[in-house]
Write a protein that holds these residues in place. Structure first.
Motif, PDB file in Angstrom:
ATOM      1  N   UNK A  66       0.725  -1.278  -0.129  1.00 50.60           N
ATOM      2  CA  UNK A  66      -0.010  -0.050  -0.070  1.00 50.60           C
ATOM      3  C   UNK A  66       0.759   1.344  -0.029  1.00 50.60           C
ATOM      4  N   UNK A  67       2.285   1.191  -0.324  1.00 44.77           N
ATOM      5  CA  UNK A  67       3.156   2.297  -0.328  1.00 44.77           C
ATOM      6  C   UNK A  67       2.999   3.148  -1.777  1.00 44.77           C
ATOM      7  N   UNK A  68       3.532   4.237  -1.629  1.00 45.96           N
ATOM      8  CA  UNK A  68       3.439   5.365  -2.799  1.00 45.96           C
ATOM      9  C   UNK A  68       4.654   5.060  -3.519  1.00 45.96           C
ATOM     10  N   UNK A  69       4.495   5.365  -5.139  1.00 49.91           N
ATOM     11  CA  UNK A  69       5.450   5.479  -5.880  1.00 49.91           C
ATOM     12  C   UNK A  69       6.450   6.344  -5.369  1.00 49.91           C
ATOM     13  N   UNK A  70       7.939   6.213  -5.698  1.00 54.68           N
ATOM     14  CA  UNK A  70       8.901   7.094  -4.997  1.00 54.68           C
ATOM     15  C   UNK A  70       9.345   6.654  -3.495  1.00 54.68           C
ATOM     16  N   UNK A  71       8.289   6.051  -2.741  1.00 58.08           N
ATOM     17  CA  UNK A  71       9.101   5.761  -1.499  1.00 58.08           C
ATOM     18  C   UNK A  71      10.089   4.344  -1.637  1.00 58.08           C
ATOM     19  N   UNK A  72      10.680   4.087  -0.164  1.00 56.05           N
ATOM     20  CA  UNK A  72      11.531   3.178  -0.324  1.00 56.05           C
ATOM     21  C   UNK A  72      10.639   1.579  -0.905  1.00 56.05           C
ATOM     22  N   UNK A  73       9.522   1.754  -0.892  1.00 53.66           N
ATOM     23  CA  UNK A  73       8.891   0.405  -1.424  1.00 53.66           C
ATOM     24  C   UNK A  73       8.075   0.735  -2.745  1.00 53.66           C
ATOM     25  N   UNK A  74       8.540   1.708  -3.426  1.00 52.20           N
ATOM     26  CA  UNK A  74       7.955   2.003  -4.587  1.00 52.20           C
ATOM     27  C   UNK A  74       8.987   2.530  -5.607  1.00 52.20           C
ATOM     28  N   UNK A  75      10.150   1.884  -5.553  1.00 53.59           N
ATOM     29  CA  UNK A  75      11.066   2.262  -6.304  1.00 53.59           C
ATOM     30  C   UNK A  75      12.001   0.662  -6.968  1.00 53.59           C
ATOM     31  N   UNK A  76      12.580   0.798  -7.973  1.00 51.59           N
ATOM     32  CA  UNK A  76      13.078  -0.598  -8.473  1.00 51.59           C
ATOM     33  C   UNK A  76      13.937  -1.230  -7.439  1.00 51.59           C
TER      34      UNK A  76
END
Length: 367
Positions: A20-30
């Protein structure tokens, strides 16, 4: 061959999580994919993609990162989720999902698209229709669509008279390859928590019994909340073992990342500081050990039946009626399950069904 069949062929047990994290967060990056790999995740999950707000390269870069780690990934795209279809016709939904397929559907790391979570009340019909469209338009993929756990209160909040009827109607409408329940009962602090886990499993075992090729997955809990105690290695192992013993061929974990600590989610594997916790180490060891020791074997087996000895749960039989096993003696409650592979060979699993007991289980076979 769809992605579930590919997992079986490759001997990889699908393990994913709710993201449920956002793009660009540490959960939303490659770069997040390296954490998933270290945790034992085999099927990643992207943050939610809004085509009018996000560049599709965000999704493609994450899929590329999964491919580099020899992983698959679920894509969460608004165009495929039933929550964005409430006011749309079926033709409109099909056009939206077709656009999503054109953007991402051919990527080798794609496992499937998110179709929605816990459809309830006035969303049930829309949710079932959305899943049907996923299975019809992308038969080579496996959608992510979960159902709320089975409890009397759960039935009430979902607006149902009969939970079993709800699942049967989903099967009739969507013709799915997979039923996927959310079930954290084994770590519930409630007095009947363990029984509620197995009650929920029993409903899915019974509903899928007429469909021998239908798979079952379950969501398990890795982040304590409300009045749950902190979770450790033994609790993670009990959940994975119990779910596999009842024939589940995939897990999803709730939650790997803490996104709302003020909701009393605490010590997730990756916490509100985006740091790995002790839970990360514990869950990683359990998942990687499970994959190494049991993953390939469990993927080739078809579940047959279970018996609970010493402590009955969930309405499963509490005496053995088996062509294979005559008796099991242990100083702790055990769960005994039987399976068969595609060549007709029999398999038997025996599990210590407690958090405390230990020792040997002695099996007596017929003949």
């Amino acid at each position: 061959m769809n992605t579930l069949e590919q997992a079986k062929r490759d001997g990889v047990f699908p393990i994913t999580f709710h993201n449920y994290c956002a793009w660009g967060s540490p959960a939303g990056r490659p770069e997040s994919v390296k954490d998933w790999k270290a945790l034992g995740i085999t099927v990643g999950r992207t943050p939610n993609f809004h085509p009018d707000k996000h560049d599709k390269r965000l999704v493609l870069e994450m899929l590329d990162a999964c491919a580099e780690e020899n992983m698959k990934c679920f894509v969460c795209d608004d165009r495929g989720g039933y929550g964005h279809h409430m006011d749309k016709t079926e033709d409109e939904v099909r056009r939206l999902f077709d656009a999503s397929l054109k953007d991402f559907g051919d990527h080798p790391a794609l496992f499937g698209f998110d179709a929605g979570d816990e459809a309830s009340k006035d969303r049930i019909g829309v949710g079932f229709r959305t899943a049907k469209i996923h299975f019809e338009m992308a038969p080579h993929l496996t959608p992510f669509m979960t159902f709320g756990g089975y409890t009397p209160s759960g039935t009430e909040w979902m607006g149902l008279r009969s939970y079993r009827r709800y699942l049967e109607e989903y099967i009739r409408v969507a013709n799915p390859t997979l039923l996927f329940q959310n079930n954290g009962g084994l770590v519930s602090p409630e007095a009947d928590g363990v029984d509620s886990f197995y009650r929920g499993q029993k409903v899915y075992v019974d509903v899928t019994a007429p469909y021998p090729d239908m798979k079952r997955w379950t969501t398990l809990c890795c982040t304590p909340h409300l009045t749950m105690d902190l979770l450790g290695e033994d609790t993670f192992r009990w959940q994975t073992s119990a779910a596999a013993m009842l024939g589940n061929t995939g897990f999803a974990w709730f939650l790997v990342y803490v996104t709302k600590p003020h909701w009393n989610y605490r010590q997730a594997p990756i916490d509100e500081h985006w740091e790995r916790t002790a839970a990360f180490e514990h869950l990683s060891r359990v998942l990687r050990s499970f994959q190494k020791m049991h993953g390939a074997t469990m993927m080739k087996l078809k579940y047959q039946r279970s018996f609970f000895l010493g402590q009955r749960y969930g309405g499963f039989p509490y005496t053995i009626d088996s062509e294979l096993v005559k008796d099991v003696k242990a100083e702790f409650p055990v769960l005994v399950s039987e399976f068969v592979d595609d060549e007709g060979r029999d398999y038997v699993g025996v599990m210590n069904n407690t958090r405390e007991g230990l020792g040997q289980a002695v099996i007596t076979w017929h003949d």
